[in-house]
Design a protein around this motif. Structure first.
Motif, PDB file in Angstrom:
ATOM      1  N   LYS A   3      13.228  69.628  49.916  1.00  0.00           N
ATOM      2  CA  LYS A   3      14.110  69.042  50.911  1.00  0.00           C
ATOM      3  C   LYS A   3      13.352  67.940  51.655  1.00  0.00           C
ATOM      4  O   LYS A   3      12.165  68.077  51.908  1.00  0.00           O
ATOM      5  CB  LYS A   3      14.507  70.140  51.909  1.00  0.00           C
ATOM      6  CG  LYS A   3      15.906  69.982  52.441  1.00  0.00           C
ATOM      7  CD  LYS A   3      16.272  71.185  53.292  1.00  0.00           C
ATOM      8  CE  LYS A   3      17.090  72.219  52.560  1.00  0.00           C
ATOM      9  NZ  LYS A   3      18.487  71.882  52.379  1.00  0.00           N
ATOM     10  N   ARG A   5      12.051  66.075  54.703  1.00  0.00           N
ATOM     11  CA  ARG A   5      11.819  66.388  56.115  1.00  0.00           C
ATOM     12  C   ARG A   5      11.426  65.113  56.850  1.00  0.00           C
ATOM     13  O   ARG A   5      10.545  64.375  56.413  1.00  0.00           O
ATOM     14  CB  ARG A   5      10.714  67.452  56.251  1.00  0.00           C
ATOM     15  CG  ARG A   5      11.211  68.851  55.824  1.00  0.00           C
ATOM     16  CD  ARG A   5      10.073  69.839  55.710  1.00  0.00           C
ATOM     17  NE  ARG A   5       9.371  70.110  56.956  1.00  0.00           N
ATOM     18  CZ  ARG A   5       9.723  71.067  57.823  1.00  0.00           C
ATOM     19  NH1 ARG A   5      10.768  71.833  57.599  1.00  0.00           N
ATOM     20  NH2 ARG A   5       9.016  71.256  58.927  1.00  0.00           N
ATOM     21  N   GLU A  33      16.153  67.793  56.675  1.00  0.00           N
ATOM     22  CA  GLU A  33      15.672  68.580  57.806  1.00  0.00           C
ATOM     23  C   GLU A  33      15.017  67.621  58.790  1.00  0.00           C
ATOM     24  O   GLU A  33      14.043  66.951  58.456  1.00  0.00           O
ATOM     25  CB  GLU A  33      14.673  69.653  57.351  1.00  0.00           C
ATOM     26  CG  GLU A  33      15.385  70.853  56.771  1.00  0.00           C
ATOM     27  CD  GLU A  33      14.484  72.010  56.408  1.00  0.00           C
ATOM     28  OE1 GLU A  33      15.020  73.086  56.091  1.00  0.00           O
ATOM     29  OE2 GLU A  33      13.246  71.852  56.424  1.00  0.00           O
ATOM     30  N   ILE A  35      13.147  66.961  62.307  1.00  0.00           N
ATOM     31  CA  ILE A  35      12.408  67.543  63.423  1.00  0.00           C
ATOM     32  C   ILE A  35      12.463  66.531  64.552  1.00  0.00           C
ATOM     33  O   ILE A  35      11.923  65.423  64.437  1.00  0.00           O
ATOM     34  CB  ILE A  35      10.946  67.864  63.043  1.00  0.00           C
ATOM     35  CG1 ILE A  35      10.910  68.931  61.934  1.00  0.00           C
ATOM     36  CG2 ILE A  35      10.181  68.396  64.249  1.00  0.00           C
ATOM     37  CD1 ILE A  35      10.734  68.387  60.571  1.00  0.00           C
ATOM     38  N   GLU A  48       0.153  64.212  65.006  1.00  0.00           N
ATOM     39  CA  GLU A  48      -0.201  65.628  64.913  1.00  0.00           C
ATOM     40  C   GLU A  48       1.035  66.450  64.512  1.00  0.00           C
ATOM     41  O   GLU A  48       0.958  67.335  63.645  1.00  0.00           O
ATOM     42  CB  GLU A  48      -0.758  66.111  66.261  1.00  0.00           C
ATOM     43  CG  GLU A  48      -1.283  67.536  66.262  1.00  0.00           C
ATOM     44  CD  GLU A  48      -2.427  67.773  65.278  1.00  0.00           C
ATOM     45  OE1 GLU A  48      -3.322  66.911  65.174  1.00  0.00           O
ATOM     46  OE2 GLU A  48      -2.409  68.828  64.611  1.00  0.00           O
ATOM     47  N   ALA A  49       2.181  66.154  65.117  1.00  0.00           N
ATOM     48  CA  ALA A  49       3.422  66.872  64.772  1.00  0.00           C
ATOM     49  C   ALA A  49       3.809  66.585  63.321  1.00  0.00           C
ATOM     50  O   ALA A  49       4.242  67.484  62.600  1.00  0.00           O
ATOM     51  CB  ALA A  49       4.554  66.477  65.720  1.00  0.00           C
ATOM     52  N   ILE A  51       1.848  66.017  60.879  1.00  0.00           N
ATOM     53  CA  ILE A  51       0.959  66.803  60.014  1.00  0.00           C
ATOM     54  C   ILE A  51       1.413  68.256  59.965  1.00  0.00           C
ATOM     55  O   ILE A  51       1.587  68.842  58.895  1.00  0.00           O
ATOM     56  CB  ILE A  51      -0.499  66.702  60.521  1.00  0.00           C
ATOM     57  CG1 ILE A  51      -1.036  65.289  60.271  1.00  0.00           C
ATOM     58  CG2 ILE A  51      -1.387  67.754  59.854  1.00  0.00           C
ATOM     59  CD1 ILE A  51      -2.375  65.017  60.922  1.00  0.00           C
ATOM     60  N   GLN A  52       1.635  68.853  61.145  1.00  0.00           N
ATOM     61  CA  GLN A  52       1.994  70.268  61.196  1.00  0.00           C
ATOM     62  C   GLN A  52       3.346  70.532  60.534  1.00  0.00           C
ATOM     63  O   GLN A  52       3.565  71.589  59.957  1.00  0.00           O
ATOM     64  CB  GLN A  52       2.009  70.755  62.651  1.00  0.00           C
ATOM     65  CG  GLN A  52       0.610  70.747  63.272  1.00  0.00           C
ATOM     66  CD  GLN A  52       0.603  71.185  64.727  1.00  0.00           C
ATOM     67  OE1 GLN A  52       1.552  71.794  65.222  1.00  0.00           O
ATOM     68  NE2 GLN A  52      -0.486  70.899  65.422  1.00  0.00           N
ATOM     69  N   GLU A  53       4.249  69.554  60.634  1.00  0.00           N
ATOM     70  CA  GLU A  53       5.578  69.741  60.053  1.00  0.00           C
ATOM     71  C   GLU A  53       5.635  69.282  58.595  1.00  0.00           C
ATOM     72  O   GLU A  53       6.655  69.451  57.939  1.00  0.00           O
ATOM     73  CB  GLU A  53       6.634  68.986  60.875  1.00  0.00           C
ATOM     74  CG  GLU A  53       6.744  69.443  62.332  1.00  0.00           C
ATOM     75  CD  GLU A  53       7.378  70.831  62.473  1.00  0.00           C
ATOM     76  OE1 GLU A  53       7.824  71.383  61.453  1.00  0.00           O
ATOM     77  OE2 GLU A  53       7.420  71.357  63.597  1.00  0.00           O
ATOM     78  N   ASP A  54       4.546  68.689  58.100  1.00  0.00           N
ATOM     79  CA  ASP A  54       4.474  68.195  56.718  1.00  0.00           C
ATOM     80  C   ASP A  54       5.703  67.367  56.350  1.00  0.00           C
ATOM     81  O   ASP A  54       6.400  67.669  55.385  1.00  0.00           O
ATOM     82  CB  ASP A  54       4.301  69.367  55.737  1.00  0.00           C
ATOM     83  CG  ASP A  54       3.985  68.882  54.324  1.00  0.00           C
ATOM     84  OD1 ASP A  54       3.360  67.820  54.197  1.00  0.00           O
ATOM     85  OD2 ASP A  54       4.378  69.561  53.362  1.00  0.00           O
ATOM     86  N   MET A  83      -2.484  60.685  55.851  1.00  0.00           N
ATOM     87  CA  MET A  83      -1.041  60.824  55.649  1.00  0.00           C
ATOM     88  C   MET A  83      -0.419  59.483  55.257  1.00  0.00           C
ATOM     89  O   MET A  83       0.675  59.141  55.695  1.00  0.00           O
ATOM     90  CB  MET A  83      -0.379  61.345  56.937  1.00  0.00           C
ATOM     91  CG  MET A  83      -0.913  62.663  57.438  1.00  0.00           C
ATOM     92  SD  MET A  83      -0.195  64.089  56.583  1.00  0.00           S
ATOM     93  CE  MET A  83       1.438  64.123  57.336  1.00  0.00           C
TER      94      MET A  83
END
Lengths: 130, 312
Positions: A3, A5, A33, A35, A48-49, A51-54, A83
């Motif tokens: 999916k 993101r 999806e 965020i 940072e977000a 990265i954490q949320e890929d 990234m």
């Protein structure tokens, strides 16, 4: 099934988030999806977000005139953190002359006022995993 | 398997990538989960559930800050609903947790429910395992806010915190079946508004009628917005874990969770194989028989189930 993101963020002090919310809603309705991180994010927080949320893509919105500082910083930090595959798109009040410099700074695409949601959806679908 | 090595070394990007593999049902995921499974079982896991708008994200934000002050690292899995119509989702829990992003000791991941009822997604349990192996001391799971029915997450976590707010229904709500039966801790949030004491009093009556298990769920007042009463909630979360450790409850919880994980995986693979039958002739034969009133849908399912031999 993979999916798409997307992180949608408002960098800086600008409080105009209607556009970002419309985009977030449009991408949601296109099956992605999304965020949504809200207002007043630093470029560091956004990366940072991401990265954490890929995420596959980061969407930045700015209507305050600070895009020439904030957008390139997000793109640079993403590269520095490994990234570089993340698609970076921007929207808001961006003068045409700035678009060229922003592209050079690593922003893949700028969408201005009047853009149709389907254009943004098609661009993301066609360019993620670049 | 370098992603796994990076995860065990505490790399956030590896944790994020592994959760994506699991969510997307990638073939690599089975191998990855196996590789990290023996590194799990160290974290305390806490579910936070409650109706939409009851303040789950804000409370978790405050609790995460409280546990960080106590020297713990924190993982947060925030689940929001996936649209059954488009498959899309708007994951907005980070909005309330903004300043945690910059904290090196916090990892936040947003997840869509992706078609699963019960307040969590099929991948949530394995995402908990990833953050456990990653080294988070306390892992919060924020449910999608479906409220009354997200009992599923209670089986996956050590401590179930149920959040309520003033002005959301009468005392009969507290006697209904569902999450009220599996709560280890009640928090009446938004206590800065009127009516919170009355909600707490109704809950106390209900809790007092509960079965004797050695743990009576405490009922606490808090205000996530004003950061009031949060230390007491954190104290009780720790006390519940200590109670589980002393009473043998941890072992029982572990067994329940493993059972639930196996059953979940089993249901998923049977469903996948069942759906695959749809393109076969046996399936359309059964459909025709049901249409001719020659069999019931249930008999058709039984008949098809018998054709599911060993995989391959």
């Amino acid at each position: 099934m993979e999916k798409i993101r997307v992180l949608v963020a408002k960098p800086g002090l600008d409080g105009h988030d209607r556009g970002a919310k419309v985009i977030a809603r449009g991408l949601r309705d296109a099956g992605m999806e999304v965020i949504y991180t809200g207002l007043h994010q630093t470029p560091e927080d956004i990366v940072e977000a991401a990265i954490q949320e890929d995420v596959d893509a980061v969407g930045l919105s700015s209507l305050s005139g600070a895009h020439m500082t904030l957008f390139p910083r997000v793109a640079r930090l993403l590269r520095e953190r490994g990234m570089e595959n993340v698609l970076v798109i921007g929207g808001g009040i961006i003068p045409p002359d700035d678009i060229v410099s922003l592209k050079e700074a690593g922003i893949d695409r700028i969408f201005g006022p009047g853009t149709f949601l389907k254009e943004v959806v098609a661009y993301i679908e066609g360019h993620v995993g670049k | 398997m370098s992603l796994v090595e990076d995860l065990l070394a505490g790399d956030k990007r590896a944790a994020a990538k592994l959760i994506s593999l699991i969510e997307d049902g990638d073939e690599e995921a089975t191998e990855v989960i196996r590789a990290i499974y023996k590194e799990t079982g160290k974290a305390q896991t806490v579910a936070v559930s409650g109706p939409p708008g009851s303040g789950k994200s804000t409370l978790i934000h405050r609790l995460a800050q409280a546990f960080r002050r106590r020297g713990k690292t924190v993982g947060i899995i925030a689940v929001d609903p996936t649209s059954p119509l488009t498959g899309g989702a708007l994951l907005g829990d980070r909005v309330r947790m903004g300043d945690l992003t910059a904290d090196e000791g916090v990892f936040i991941r947003s997840m869509g429910t992706r078609g699963r009822l019960g307040g969590v997604s099929a991948a949530t349990s394995d995402a908990i395992n990833v953050l456990d192996a990653f080294g988070s001391d306390v892992i919060f799971v924020e449910t999608a806010g479906v409220g009354q029915t997200d009992v599923e997450v209670a089986a996956l976590t050590h401590t179930m915190v149920v959040l309520l707010m003033p002005g959301a229904g009468d005392d009969v709500q507290a006697f209904k079946a569902g999450i009220f039966e599996v709560a280890d801790l009640f928090v009446v949030n938004k206590a800065d508004r009127g009516g919170a004491e009355a909600v707490a009093a109704d809950l106390e009556v209900m809790v007092g009628m509960g079965e004797e298990t050695g743990w009576v769920p405490p009922v606490l007042l808090a205000s996530g917005l004003r950061d009031d009463g949060i230390a007491e909630v954190a104290d009780q979360v720790e006390a519940h874990f200590a109670h589980l450790a002393e009473s043998g409850g941890l072992e029982a919880k572990r067994r329940t969770r493993v059972e639930r994980e196996i059953l979940g995986a089993l249901a998923e693979s049977i469903q996948a194989r069942g759906l695959a039958l749809r393109s076969g002739t046996a399936f359309s034969d059964w459909v025709d028989r049901v249409l001719q009133k020659d069999a019931s849908p249930r008999e058709a399912a039984q008949g098809l189930l018998e054709t599911l031999g060993p995989e391959g």
